[in-house]
Every structure is written in structure tokens, then in C-alpha cells.
Motif scaffolding. Structure first.
Motif, PDB file in Angstrom:
ATOM      1  N   GLY A   1       7.515   3.746  -8.596  1.00 20.54           N
ATOM      2  CA  GLY A   1       6.649   3.070  -9.550  1.00 20.54           C
ATOM      3  C   GLY A   1       7.332   1.943 -10.296  1.00 20.54           C
ATOM      4  O   GLY A   1       8.437   1.520  -9.968  1.00 20.54           O
ATOM      5  N   SER A   2       6.626   1.472 -11.327  1.00 21.99           N
ATOM      6  CA  SER A   2       7.065   0.310 -12.100  1.00 21.99           C
ATOM      7  C   SER A   2       7.197   0.639 -13.571  1.00 21.99           C
ATOM      8  O   SER A   2       6.562   1.561 -14.077  1.00 21.99           O
ATOM      9  CB  SER A   2       6.058  -0.837 -11.935  1.00 21.99           C
ATOM     10  N   THR A   3       7.987  -0.167 -14.251  1.00 25.66           N
ATOM     11  CA  THR A   3       8.199  -0.031 -15.687  1.00 25.66           C
ATOM     12  C   THR A   3       7.149  -0.835 -16.450  1.00 25.66           C
ATOM     13  O   THR A   3       6.349  -1.563 -15.862  1.00 25.66           O
ATOM     14  CB  THR A   3       9.585  -0.564 -16.087  1.00 25.66           C
ATOM     15  N   ASP A   4       7.222  -0.751 -17.762  1.00 25.12           N
ATOM     16  CA  ASP A   4       6.453  -1.651 -18.614  1.00 25.12           C
ATOM     17  C   ASP A   4       7.095  -3.035 -18.547  1.00 25.12           C
ATOM     18  O   ASP A   4       8.248  -3.187 -18.149  1.00 25.12           O
ATOM     19  CB  ASP A   4       6.462  -1.156 -20.067  1.00 25.12           C
ATOM     20  N   TRP A   5       6.366  -4.030 -18.989  1.00 21.50           N
ATOM     21  CA  TRP A   5       6.892  -5.396 -19.057  1.00 21.50           C
ATOM     22  C   TRP A   5       7.782  -5.540 -20.284  1.00 21.50           C
ATOM     23  O   TRP A   5       7.517  -4.947 -21.328  1.00 21.50           O
ATOM     24  CB  TRP A   5       5.750  -6.407 -19.146  1.00 21.50           C
ATOM     25  N   ILE A   6       8.829  -6.353 -20.162  1.00 22.73           N
ATOM     26  CA  ILE A   6       9.720  -6.667 -21.273  1.00 22.73           C
ATOM     27  C   ILE A   6       9.970  -8.177 -21.271  1.00 22.73           C
ATOM     28  O   ILE A   6      10.211  -8.764 -20.220  1.00 22.73           O
ATOM     29  CB  ILE A   6      11.057  -5.896 -21.183  1.00 22.73           C
ATOM     30  N   GLU A   7       9.889  -8.775 -22.462  1.00 14.93           N
ATOM     31  CA  GLU A   7      10.147 -10.214 -22.576  1.00 14.93           C
ATOM     32  C   GLU A   7      11.649 -10.472 -22.654  1.00 14.93           C
ATOM     33  O   GLU A   7      12.379  -9.775 -23.355  1.00 14.93           O
ATOM     34  CB  GLU A   7       9.476 -10.799 -23.814  1.00 14.93           C
ATOM     35  N   ILE A   8      12.071 -11.485 -21.932  1.00 12.45           N
ATOM     36  CA  ILE A   8      13.465 -11.919 -21.984  1.00 12.45           C
ATOM     37  C   ILE A   8      13.528 -13.103 -22.945  1.00 12.45           C
ATOM     38  O   ILE A   8      13.029 -14.186 -22.639  1.00 12.45           O
ATOM     39  CB  ILE A   8      13.983 -12.320 -20.580  1.00 12.45           C
ATOM     40  N   ASP A   9      14.122 -12.874 -24.117  1.00  9.82           N
ATOM     41  CA  ASP A   9      14.165 -13.929 -25.133  1.00  9.82           C
ATOM     42  C   ASP A   9      15.539 -14.599 -25.176  1.00  9.82           C
ATOM     43  O   ASP A   9      16.512 -14.110 -24.595  1.00  9.82           O
ATOM     44  CB  ASP A   9      13.761 -13.393 -26.504  1.00  9.82           C
ATOM     45  N   GLN A  10      15.592 -15.713 -25.880  1.00  4.53           N
ATOM     46  CA  GLN A  10      16.830 -16.491 -25.946  1.00  4.53           C
ATOM     47  C   GLN A  10      17.949 -15.708 -26.629  1.00  4.53           C
ATOM     48  O   GLN A  10      19.117 -15.824 -26.244  1.00  4.53           O
ATOM     49  CB  GLN A  10      16.595 -17.826 -26.669  1.00  4.53           C
TER      50      GLN A  10
ATOM     51  N   PRO B   1      16.025 -14.302  -6.103  1.00  2.00           N
ATOM     52  CA  PRO B   1      15.120 -15.236  -5.419  1.00  2.00           C
ATOM     53  C   PRO B   1      14.490 -16.313  -6.304  1.00  2.00           C
ATOM     54  O   PRO B   1      14.168 -17.391  -5.807  1.00  2.00           O
ATOM     55  CB  PRO B   1      14.024 -14.324  -4.845  1.00  2.00           C
ATOM     56  N   ALA B   2      14.312 -16.025  -7.598  1.00  2.00           N
ATOM     57  CA  ALA B   2      13.663 -17.003  -8.474  1.00  2.00           C
ATOM     58  C   ALA B   2      14.355 -17.009  -9.830  1.00  2.00           C
ATOM     59  O   ALA B   2      14.804 -15.970 -10.314  1.00  2.00           O
ATOM     60  CB  ALA B   2      12.184 -16.653  -8.648  1.00  2.00           C
ATOM     61  N   PRO B   3      14.434 -18.205 -10.461  1.00  2.00           N
ATOM     62  CA  PRO B   3      15.017 -18.259 -11.802  1.00  2.00           C
ATOM     63  C   PRO B   3      14.112 -17.550 -12.801  1.00  2.00           C
ATOM     64  O   PRO B   3      12.887 -17.589 -12.685  1.00  2.00           O
ATOM     65  CB  PRO B   3      15.090 -19.759 -12.096  1.00  2.00           C
ATOM     66  N   LEU B   4      14.741 -16.881 -13.767  1.00  2.00           N
ATOM     67  CA  LEU B   4      14.000 -16.169 -14.807  1.00  2.00           C
ATOM     68  C   LEU B   4      14.040 -17.012 -16.074  1.00  2.00           C
ATOM     69  O   LEU B   4      15.039 -17.035 -16.788  1.00  2.00           O
ATOM     70  CB  LEU B   4      14.621 -14.788 -15.043  1.00  2.00           C
ATOM     71  N   LEU B   5      12.959 -17.729 -16.334  1.00  2.00           N
ATOM     72  CA  LEU B   5      12.866 -18.569 -17.522  1.00  2.00           C
ATOM     73  C   LEU B   5      12.807 -17.710 -18.778  1.00  2.00           C
ATOM     74  O   LEU B   5      12.096 -16.695 -18.819  1.00  2.00           O
ATOM     75  CB  LEU B   5      11.631 -19.463 -17.456  1.00  2.00           C
ATOM     76  N   VAL B   6      13.548 -18.130 -19.775  1.00  2.00           N
ATOM     77  CA  VAL B   6      13.515 -17.445 -21.067  1.00  2.00           C
ATOM     78  C   VAL B   6      12.079 -17.512 -21.600  1.00  2.00           C
ATOM     79  O   VAL B   6      11.406 -18.534 -21.488  1.00  2.00           O
ATOM     80  CB  VAL B   6      14.514 -18.092 -22.051  1.00  2.00           C
ATOM     81  N   GLY B   7      11.619 -16.396 -22.144  1.00  2.00           N
ATOM     82  CA  GLY B   7      10.248 -16.279 -22.639  1.00  2.00           C
ATOM     83  C   GLY B   7       9.313 -15.583 -21.663  1.00  2.00           C
ATOM     84  O   GLY B   7       8.225 -15.155 -22.033  1.00  2.00           O
ATOM     85  N   LYS B   8       9.747 -15.462 -20.411  1.00  4.11           N
ATOM     86  CA  LYS B   8       8.941 -14.748 -19.411  1.00  4.11           C
ATOM     87  C   LYS B   8       9.141 -13.248 -19.571  1.00  4.11           C
ATOM     88  O   LYS B   8      10.124 -12.781 -20.138  1.00  4.11           O
ATOM     89  CB  LYS B   8       9.357 -15.155 -17.991  1.00  4.11           C
ATOM     90  N   ARG B   9       8.195 -12.502 -19.022  1.00  5.32           N
ATOM     91  CA  ARG B   9       8.302 -11.042 -19.033  1.00  5.32           C
ATOM     92  C   ARG B   9       8.634 -10.558 -17.627  1.00  5.32           C
ATOM     93  O   ARG B   9       8.170 -11.122 -16.639  1.00  5.32           O
ATOM     94  CB  ARG B   9       6.996 -10.410 -19.520  1.00  5.32           C
TER      95      ARG B   9
ATOM     96  N   LEU C   1      20.029  -5.195 -16.305  1.00  5.32           N
ATOM     97  CA  LEU C   1      18.861  -4.463 -16.809  1.00  5.32           C
ATOM     98  C   LEU C   1      18.427  -3.334 -15.877  1.00  5.32           C
ATOM     99  O   LEU C   1      17.673  -2.445 -16.279  1.00  5.32           O
ATOM    100  CB  LEU C   1      17.681  -5.420 -17.016  1.00  5.32           C
ATOM    101  N   VAL C   2      18.909  -3.359 -14.633  1.00  9.95           N
ATOM    102  CA  VAL C   2      18.464  -2.408 -13.618  1.00  9.95           C
ATOM    103  C   VAL C   2      18.612  -0.943 -14.060  1.00  9.95           C
ATOM    104  O   VAL C   2      17.654  -0.171 -13.940  1.00  9.95           O
ATOM    105  CB  VAL C   2      19.152  -2.716 -12.269  1.00  9.95           C
ATOM    106  N   PRO C   3      19.761  -0.497 -14.572  1.00 12.97           N
ATOM    107  CA  PRO C   3      19.850   0.912 -14.981  1.00 12.97           C
ATOM    108  C   PRO C   3      18.842   1.283 -16.065  1.00 12.97           C
ATOM    109  O   PRO C   3      18.226   2.352 -16.019  1.00 12.97           O
ATOM    110  CB  PRO C   3      21.283   1.062 -15.498  1.00 12.97           C
ATOM    111  N   TRP C   4      18.667   0.394 -17.033  1.00 14.57           N
ATOM    112  CA  TRP C   4      17.707   0.671 -18.106  1.00 14.57           C
ATOM    113  C   TRP C   4      16.272   0.697 -17.567  1.00 14.57           C
ATOM    114  O   TRP C   4      15.486   1.580 -17.915  1.00 14.57           O
ATOM    115  CB  TRP C   4      17.838  -0.372 -19.221  1.00 14.57           C
ATOM    116  N   LEU C   5      15.940  -0.252 -16.698  1.00 10.54           N
ATOM    117  CA  LEU C   5      14.602  -0.248 -16.099  1.00 10.54           C
ATOM    118  C   LEU C   5      14.381   1.037 -15.313  1.00 10.54           C
ATOM    119  O   LEU C   5      13.326   1.668 -15.423  1.00 10.54           O
ATOM    120  CB  LEU C   5      14.423  -1.476 -15.206  1.00 10.54           C
TER     121      LEU C   5
ATOM    122  N   ILE D   1       8.771 -10.979 -12.036  1.00  8.30           N
ATOM    123  CA  ILE D   1       8.477 -11.882 -13.141  1.00  8.30           C
ATOM    124  C   ILE D   1       6.963 -11.985 -13.247  1.00  8.30           C
ATOM    125  O   ILE D   1       6.290 -12.310 -12.261  1.00  8.30           O
ATOM    126  CB  ILE D   1       9.067 -13.280 -12.913  1.00  8.30           C
ATOM    127  N   GLU D   2       6.450 -11.712 -14.426  1.00  3.94           N
ATOM    128  CA  GLU D   2       4.997 -11.757 -14.626  1.00  3.94           C
ATOM    129  C   GLU D   2       4.438 -13.131 -14.259  1.00  3.94           C
ATOM    130  O   GLU D   2       4.936 -14.162 -14.715  1.00  3.94           O
ATOM    131  CB  GLU D   2       4.677 -11.428 -16.084  1.00  3.94           C
TER     132      GLU D   2
END
Length: 150
Positions: A19-28, A97-105, A69-73, A132-133
Motif C-alpha cells: 500500500g501507500s502512505t499519506d501525502w507529505i509536503e516537502i518544504d524549503q 526519475p523526476a526532480p522533486l520541487l520544493v512545495g510538492k507533496r 525518507l524511505v524508512p519513515w514512509l 510526486i502528487e
């Protein structure tokens, strides 16, 4: 949350999607703290003004921050409450595979891979996809190895 209390339960779950986790925002702030901890202050991660004109239109999370973040997720999806110690043994494969922009979940998607007996105990492969959402490609795909000591 799926809790595994025996090595037999772990073995029976080989190949299963957990399964999947909840979404978390990656902030600056998180990115800046990671830069401080690792000494990686590359401008694409920490210089908000410069990064606006950079290749991604803003700052991006470090790949290794995403991987960290993998162990926590995983802890949101399953728990290994098996007898004996559990060791992070390694990583077979990691891709970003893709850059994770700050502010994305992001959220983690977790699946068990192979479970094999080894001299020290049981080796478990866990496959993580950090999605990435709203994006077609994930930020990270990782295959980790856990050693469950007998």
C-alpha cells in the motif's frame, strides 16, 4: 498498517503490494536542514531566488533527502515486529526519475520483494516508489535490503 510478527509471515508476503502512505509536503526548511546535515549546499537546493531561473523553476529536494525518507514512509505502511534485530543491509538499486520541487507533496508506495534465507537470518527486499502528487514520474524508486537476524 500491516504488522509482521514472524519470519513466516514475512515470507508469505513476498511479492505483495503493501500500500501507500499519506501525502507529505516537502518544504524549503526540510531541504535546508538536510543541506546543513550533509554539507550539500548546491544552489538548486538552497538558493530560492537563483533557482527560480534554473532548470526546474525553483529549488528541488536532494535525491538523498528523498531516499532518506524511505524508512519513515515504510513505517506508515508496515512494521517488522519479528524476533531478533533488524538491520538495514543495503540498497540494490536507486533511481531518481523526476526532480522533486520544493512545495510538492510525496507519498511512498511499498511492496515486498524476495524473501530469502541467508546464514545470518532472513533477507527481505523492499521496493519503494516515492510518488510526486500530480506528476507522471516518481521522485525516487528504491529497492532496499533488510536483514532480519535469527
Amino acid at each position: 498498517m500491516r504488522v509482521f510478527t514472524s519470519l513466516d509471515e514475512v515470507a508469505a508476503a513476498a511479492g505483495q503490494d503493501l500500500g501507500s502512505t499519506d501525502w507529505i509536503e516537502i518544504d524549503q526548511e526540510r531541504v535546508d536542514r538536510f543541506a546543513e546535515a550533509t554539507g550539500d549546499h548546491q544552489w538548486i537546493h538552497v538558493d530560492v531566488e537563483r533557482a527560480k531561473d534554473g532548470p526546474f523553476g525553483g529549488t528541488i529536494a536532494h535525491g538523498y533527502l528523498t531516499l532518506s525518507l524511505v524508512p519513515w514512509l515504510g513505517s506508515q505502511v508496515f512494521e517488522l515486529d519479528t524476533p531478533g534485530a533488524k538491520l538495514n543491509y543495503g540498497v540494490n538499486k536507486v533511481r531518481f526519475p523526476a526532480p522533486l520541487l520544493v512545495g510538492k507533496r510525496v507519498r511512498g508506495h511499498v511492496a515486498f520483494g524476495e524473501v530469502t534465507d541467508v546464514p545470518a537470518g532472513t533477507q527481505l527486499i523492499i521496493r519503494y516508489t516515492v510518488e510526486i502528487e500530480g506528476e507522471p514520474k516518481p521522485a525516487c524508486v528504491a529497492e532496499t535490503v533488510v536483514l532480519l537476524l535469527s
